[in-house]
Design an enzyme around this catalytic site. Structure first.
Site, PDB file in Angstrom:
ATOM      1  N   GLU A 176       0.816  -1.218   0.000  1.00  0.00           N
ATOM      2  CA  GLU A 176       0.000   0.000   0.000  1.00  0.00           C
ATOM      3  C   GLU A 176       0.849   1.268   0.000  1.00  0.00           C
ATOM      4  O   GLU A 176       0.481   2.267  -0.635  1.00  0.00           O
ATOM      5  CB  GLU A 176      -0.943   0.004   1.207  1.00  0.00           C
ATOM      6  CG  GLU A 176      -2.116  -0.953   1.098  1.00  0.00           C
ATOM      7  CD  GLU A 176      -1.765  -2.387   1.431  1.00  0.00           C
ATOM      8  OE1 GLU A 176      -2.625  -3.270   1.261  1.00  0.00           O
ATOM      9  OE2 GLU A 176      -0.604  -2.620   1.856  1.00  0.00           O
TER      10      GLU A 176
ATOM     11  N   HIS B 212      -9.754  -5.316   9.983  1.00  0.00           N
ATOM     12  CA  HIS B 212     -10.398  -5.159   8.679  1.00  0.00           C
ATOM     13  C   HIS B 212     -11.762  -4.471   8.792  1.00  0.00           C
ATOM     14  O   HIS B 212     -12.598  -4.594   7.890  1.00  0.00           O
ATOM     15  CB  HIS B 212     -10.594  -6.522   7.996  1.00  0.00           C
ATOM     16  CG  HIS B 212      -9.320  -7.215   7.636  1.00  0.00           C
ATOM     17  ND1 HIS B 212      -8.519  -7.833   8.572  1.00  0.00           N
ATOM     18  CD2 HIS B 212      -8.698  -7.373   6.441  1.00  0.00           C
ATOM     19  CE1 HIS B 212      -7.462  -8.365   7.968  1.00  0.00           C
ATOM     20  NE2 HIS B 212      -7.544  -8.097   6.674  1.00  0.00           N
TER      21      HIS B 212
END
Length: 323
Positions: free
Chosen positions: A59, A128
């Site tokens: 990322e 998450h």
């Protein structure tokens, strides 16, 4: 008008942007062949080829690449698979993308969008399921958007892609399958404008994303009990529509802010502080918040259900406001 799912509205907005502007391209983990973890980019690689690209699982690298591409004249739309992983993009977004226009004296801009899903509801656990939008709303130079329905998902994403500065576009996971109407001639919406969902006289409930629907359910039940609640969908978190909140407060004189993110130091705290400052004379009761507790998001479905703010919590808060 056509009925469309939230996820399909995202897909359509991306497709229309790709079709109309050759500078737009998409990249992220598994967004090409697989169509993304929630199917939002499904079929776009077949139509637009290499302008829809898979990336390695990094990322930080993806975010820095997006900044460089945007500074070079392209319009990247980056997908971060879960908002929790935005933690790995912080240097690129906070220190580079958000500061470029200022540091270059307005001679450069970073027209990039970062799409990312937040929130619980699917038992994805504490790594998450987080709602971290308040972090990015705190950074000068970033815009933060969180739509609650398919029409806004389409219109606000089109606006985000057209914007000359970096935008964090937040999508609640539980909304991807939600259906709603979309005007076939729809275009970009205005960033920073709230939407009046329901009119009322007894209290104003301000929310964004999936919490808007929680507020609506609560308002419907409260109406049966004789309390008329006005519901305002913020839509844009940074900038937020201070004027619309004040206009509603003038009508109702009571304010409740609802969001799924942790209550402490959140979006609701900023709204409460600001409205408490400029709207004090309109308040007939202290401003209240309904949000998640200061603990990580539970994994177990039963605990996650208790963790997330629900209509019953909103109803209890409105009753307290109006007592």
């Amino acid at each position: 008008m056509a009925e469309i799912r939230f996820g399909k509205a995202i897909n359509l907005a991306l497709a229309d942007a790709l079709e109309q502007d050759p500078a737009v391209f998409l990249f992220g983990e598994d967004i090409a062949d697989a169509g993304g973890p929630f199917g939002a980019t499904r079929g776009l690689k077949d139509r637009f080829g290499d302008r829809v690209r898979d990336t390695p699982i990094s990322e930080a690298s993806m975010a820095h690449a997006a900044v460089g591409a945007a500074l070079s004249g392209l319009k990247p739309v980056l997908e971060i698979m879960f908002m929790d992983f935005m933690t790995l993009t912080m240097d690129a977004l906070v220190n580079q993308a958000a500061k470029a226009r200022y540091m270059f004296g307005g001679q450069a801009s970073v027209p990039m969008v970062v799409r990312t899903p937040h929130g619980g509801g699917i038992s994805a656990g504490p790594q998450h399921s987080q709602c971290l939008e308040a972090w990015f709303a705190h950074v000068p130079g970033l815009k933060v958007i969180c739509p609650s329905n398919p029409a806004d998902a389409y219109g606000l994403l089109r606006a985000a892609i057209a914007d000359p500065d970096p935008v964090v576009f937040v999508e609640n996971k539980t909304l991807y399958t939600m259906k709603g109407e979309l005007d076939e001639g729809a275009g970009p919406e205005s960033i920073g404008k709230a939407r009046l969902v329901r009119t009322g006289r007894d209290a104003t409930v301000v929310a964004y994303g999936a919490a808007v629907h929680t507020a609506e359910r609560a308002a419907e039940q409260l109406a049966e009990q004789g309390l008329e609640v006005e519901v305002l969908d913020l839509r844009s978190i940074q900038p937020w529509d201070e004027a619309a909140v004040m206009e509603s407060l003038v009508r109702t004189h009571r304010l409740l802010v609802v969001h799924e993110a942790v209550e402490a130091f959140g979006v609701g705290a900023e709204i409460a502080a600001r409205i408490g400052q400029i709207g004090f004379d309109e308040l007939d009761a202290p401003i209240m918040r309904v949000a998640s507790p200061f603990v990580p998001v539970p994994f177990a479905p039963s605990l996650e259900k208790e963790y997330q703010p629900d209509a019953e919590a909103v109803i209890a808060a409105v009753r307290k406001l109006c007592a």
